[in-house]
Design a protein around this motif. Structure first.
Motif, PDB file in Angstrom:
ATOM      1  N   VAL A  45      -6.170  12.017   2.636  1.00  0.00           N
ATOM      2  CA  VAL A  45      -7.133  10.899   3.089  1.00  0.00           C
ATOM      3  C   VAL A  45      -6.732   9.902   4.077  1.00  0.00           C
ATOM      4  O   VAL A  45      -7.575   9.350   4.635  1.00  0.00           O
ATOM      5  CB  VAL A  45      -7.463   9.910   1.902  1.00  0.00           C
ATOM      6  CG1 VAL A  45      -8.136  10.690   0.712  1.00  0.00           C
ATOM      7  CG2 VAL A  45      -6.026   9.325   1.446  1.00  0.00           C
ATOM      8  N   SER A  46      -5.477  10.321   4.703  1.00  0.00           N
ATOM      9  CA  SER A  46      -5.117   9.528   5.997  1.00  0.00           C
ATOM     10  C   SER A  46      -4.098  10.343   6.684  1.00  0.00           C
ATOM     11  O   SER A  46      -3.245  11.023   5.812  1.00  0.00           O
ATOM     12  CB  SER A  46      -4.840   8.087   5.465  1.00  0.00           C
ATOM     13  OG  SER A  46      -3.611   7.939   4.944  1.00  0.00           O
ATOM     14  N   VAL A  88      -1.540   7.621  -1.456  1.00  0.00           N
ATOM     15  CA  VAL A  88      -2.102   6.291  -1.175  1.00  0.00           C
ATOM     16  C   VAL A  88      -3.127   6.079  -2.237  1.00  0.00           C
ATOM     17  O   VAL A  88      -3.384   4.884  -2.308  1.00  0.00           O
ATOM     18  CB  VAL A  88      -2.515   6.068   0.251  1.00  0.00           C
ATOM     19  CG1 VAL A  88      -1.214   6.223   1.413  1.00  0.00           C
ATOM     20  CG2 VAL A  88      -3.469   7.082   0.725  1.00  0.00           C
ATOM     21  N   GLY A  89      -3.785   6.988  -2.773  1.00  0.00           N
ATOM     22  CA  GLY A  89      -4.763   6.838  -3.804  1.00  0.00           C
ATOM     23  C   GLY A  89      -5.956   6.909  -2.893  1.00  0.00           C
ATOM     24  O   GLY A  89      -6.120   6.831  -1.819  1.00  0.00           O
ATOM     25  N   LYS A  90      -7.278   6.750  -3.653  1.00  0.00           N
ATOM     26  CA  LYS A  90      -8.541   6.852  -3.107  1.00  0.00           C
ATOM     27  C   LYS A  90      -8.703   5.542  -2.337  1.00  0.00           C
ATOM     28  O   LYS A  90      -8.473   4.336  -2.715  1.00  0.00           O
ATOM     29  CB  LYS A  90      -9.532   6.934  -4.193  1.00  0.00           C
ATOM     30  CG  LYS A  90     -11.139   7.353  -3.463  1.00  0.00           C
ATOM     31  CD  LYS A  90     -12.090   7.759  -4.676  1.00  0.00           C
ATOM     32  CE  LYS A  90     -12.340   6.677  -5.355  1.00  0.00           C
ATOM     33  NZ  LYS A  90     -13.538   7.153  -6.180  1.00  0.00           N
ATOM     34  N   ILE A  91      -9.246   5.609  -0.964  1.00  0.00           N
ATOM     35  CA  ILE A  91      -9.379   4.396  -0.257  1.00  0.00           C
ATOM     36  C   ILE A  91     -10.719   4.203  -0.160  1.00  0.00           C
ATOM     37  O   ILE A  91     -11.884   4.804  -0.026  1.00  0.00           O
ATOM     38  CB  ILE A  91      -9.056   4.651   1.355  1.00  0.00           C
ATOM     39  CG1 ILE A  91      -7.481   5.005   1.320  1.00  0.00           C
ATOM     40  CG2 ILE A  91      -9.426   3.559   2.153  1.00  0.00           C
ATOM     41  CD1 ILE A  91      -7.055   5.524   2.665  1.00  0.00           C
ATOM     42  N   THR A  92     -11.062   3.056  -0.700  1.00  0.00           N
ATOM     43  CA  THR A  92     -12.742   2.601  -1.021  1.00  0.00           C
ATOM     44  C   THR A  92     -12.619   1.122   0.121  1.00  0.00           C
ATOM     45  O   THR A  92     -11.912   0.446   0.219  1.00  0.00           O
ATOM     46  CB  THR A  92     -12.743   2.237  -2.381  1.00  0.00           C
ATOM     47  OG1 THR A  92     -11.811   1.254  -2.739  1.00  0.00           O
ATOM     48  CG2 THR A  92     -12.788   3.550  -3.229  1.00  0.00           C
ATOM     49  N   PRO A  93     -13.974   0.805   0.175  1.00  0.00           N
ATOM     50  CA  PRO A  93     -14.216  -0.496   0.645  1.00  0.00           C
ATOM     51  C   PRO A  93     -13.928  -1.623  -0.329  1.00  0.00           C
ATOM     52  O   PRO A  93     -14.144  -1.470  -1.262  1.00  0.00           O
ATOM     53  CB  PRO A  93     -15.677  -0.363   1.216  1.00  0.00           C
ATOM     54  CG  PRO A  93     -16.371   0.876   0.550  1.00  0.00           C
ATOM     55  CD  PRO A  93     -15.258   1.550  -0.041  1.00  0.00           C
ATOM     56  N   GLN A  94     -13.409  -2.607   0.426  1.00  0.00           N
ATOM     57  CA  GLN A  94     -12.810  -3.686  -0.545  1.00  0.00           C
ATOM     58  C   GLN A  94     -14.037  -4.956  -0.483  1.00  0.00           C
ATOM     59  O   GLN A  94     -13.804  -5.905  -1.046  1.00  0.00           O
ATOM     60  CB  GLN A  94     -11.719  -4.111  -0.314  1.00  0.00           C
ATOM     61  CG  GLN A  94     -10.630  -2.962  -0.669  1.00  0.00           C
ATOM     62  CD  GLN A  94      -9.272  -3.523  -0.998  1.00  0.00           C
ATOM     63  OE1 GLN A  94      -8.834  -4.213  -0.314  1.00  0.00           O
ATOM     64  NE2 GLN A  94      -8.752  -2.578  -1.831  1.00  0.00           N
TER      65      GLN A  94
END
Lengths: 94, 334
Positions: A45-46, A88-94
């Protein structure tokens, strides 16, 4: 005489070429060259540039979850720069 | 010659009203003088000001004298002092670090004020002010955001001005174009006929990577907003963050938090839900310093310089747009 000169010249040119080839790219260039391939790996994811515990710059590949297969398939280093993985886990908008 | 506490108190009792009448002074008190960043043993009168200005920038009647009746003074920049109000509450004037949002979202954070064509505008994320590409210029912006009780029209603070559209990646890479598929089928038949191992596949070209999740909104009146950030104060300037930079943000959900830039040049896939993923490049990555609702927070370095716009994260990371990309994409500045 001429033959010797020509051979010398060729040897010099070869040495110069191999030196150019060995000149190391910056970590930014290396990251940029490989980022698309790394991001196409399942679970990645990154991809960024960070530092290891000794302060050396490394390429850090972020995973959405622990993935042994993906970690195994990723290179340990790219063009001389260490590649680290971290979840890092799933990256979502915050 | 150090003064005793009683003498300083007495002097302040007489001088307080005069000091508070001077420009920018918001509080006076007795404290220890600070010299070159360290506390000394000398008692003095401390004047708290919203903004510290040089003597040259002030009218002579507004300058705090270096001593009053032989007792030294100290000037400290504290910003505006206000009754404690949670970031989810209604603030007028509204400042950075508090709840805001488009009417169709839950809530995000008002980052800070920036200038667009000389006018003050509110900066936050596209997914906060423009409902992730699903909004139109002129849409009302509420403070606080809807989930914090913000309602139209009572809590409208601004109109959406513009947003930078987010490009989403195609959920299915293979192309669905029938002509292309027919051509490829024919080519693959040919490959099979000549016993080649090669096979062709048409794919939809990747959409362009994103640099920012950003939008701006114009306050209904400039008096409804204040150019400072809750728990941080005044923004001193604009800077670039680098690997190892100490950073902080003030956000609607987690308030004031600090962190460190752990990665730069970051390419990251952000999951916007509903099968929509957007790829961002040249991002900053910090450790965990935010949660849902903090999106849109301005990120500052330890010198209170604006370095980024917080927009995404996971359980253990925070992803931040570089402020230089935000400014170029929206044509804004400080």
């Amino acid at each position: 005489m001429r033959l010797t000169a020509a051979i010398l010249l060729m040897a010099l040119a070869t040495a110069a070429c191999s030196e150019t080839r060995e000149m190391q790219s910056s970590i930014q260039e290396v990251r940029a060259r490989h980022v698309d391939r790394l991001m196409a790996t399942p679970g990645v994811v990154s991809v960024g540039i960070g530092r290891d515990d000794e302060g050396t710059e490394v390429i850090i590949v972020g995973l959405d979850q622990a993935r042994a297969q993906t970690v195994e398939s990723l290179p340990a280093s790219l063009e001389g720069y260490t590649v680290r993985t971290q979840v890092v886990g799933k990256i979502t908008p915050q | 010659m150090p003064h005793d506490l009683g003498a300083v108190r007495n002097m302040l009792k007489n001088a307080a009203a005069d000091l508070l009448a001077r420009r920018n002074v918001v509080a006076t008190g007795v404290g220890y003088k600070v010299a070159q960043g360290s506390r000394t043993e000398e008692l003095c009168v401390v004047c708290s000001v919203t903004r510290k200005l040089s003597v040259a920038q002030l009218a002579s009647r507004d300058v705090i004298p270096a001593t009053i009746d032989g007792i030294p003074t100290d000037v400290v920049q504290t910003g505006r002092i206000r009754a404690l109000q949670p970031p989810t509450g209604r603030h007028r004037p509204a400042l950075g670090g508090i709840s805001i949002g488009h009417g169709s979202i839950t809530a995000g954070t008002l980052g800070c004020l920036v200038k667009k064509d000389g006018m003050l505008v509110i900066l936050s994320n596209n997914h906060v002010l423009a409902n992730t590409n699903d909004a139109e210029a002129g849409d009302p912006i509420l403070q606080p955001g809807p989930i914090d009780g913000g309602r139209f029209p009572d809590d409208q603070i601004a109109d959406l001005t513009e947003f930078v559209p987010i490009n989403f990646r195609e959920p299915e890479p293979p192309s669905r174009c029938p002509t292309a598929r027919a051509v490829i089928a024919a080519l693959n038949m040919l490959c099979r006929a000549i016993s080649s191992n090669t096979r062709y596949q048409v794919v939809t070209l990747d959409t362009e990577d994103n640099l920012v999740d950003a939008a701006i909104a114009t306050p209904l009146e400039t008096t409804m907003v204040a150019d400072e950030i809750l728990d941080i104060g005044i923004i001193q300037g604009v800077a670039e963050a680098d690997l190892g930079s100490a950073v902080k943000k003030s956000g609607r959900t987690t308030g004031l938090t600090t962190g460190e830039i752990l990665q730069v040049d970051v390419t990251s896939d952000v999951d916007y839900g509903g099968g929509r993923t957007a790829r961002f490049r040249d991002q900053l990555l910090a450790g965990p310093m935010s949660q849902g609702g903090d999106s849109g927070s301005a990120v500052l370095d330890d010198g209170d310089n604006l370095v980024g716009l917080l927009f995404a994260g996971s359980d253990n990371t925070t992803i931040i747009n570089r402020i230089s990309h935000v400014f170029s994409a929206l044509g804004v500045r400080r």
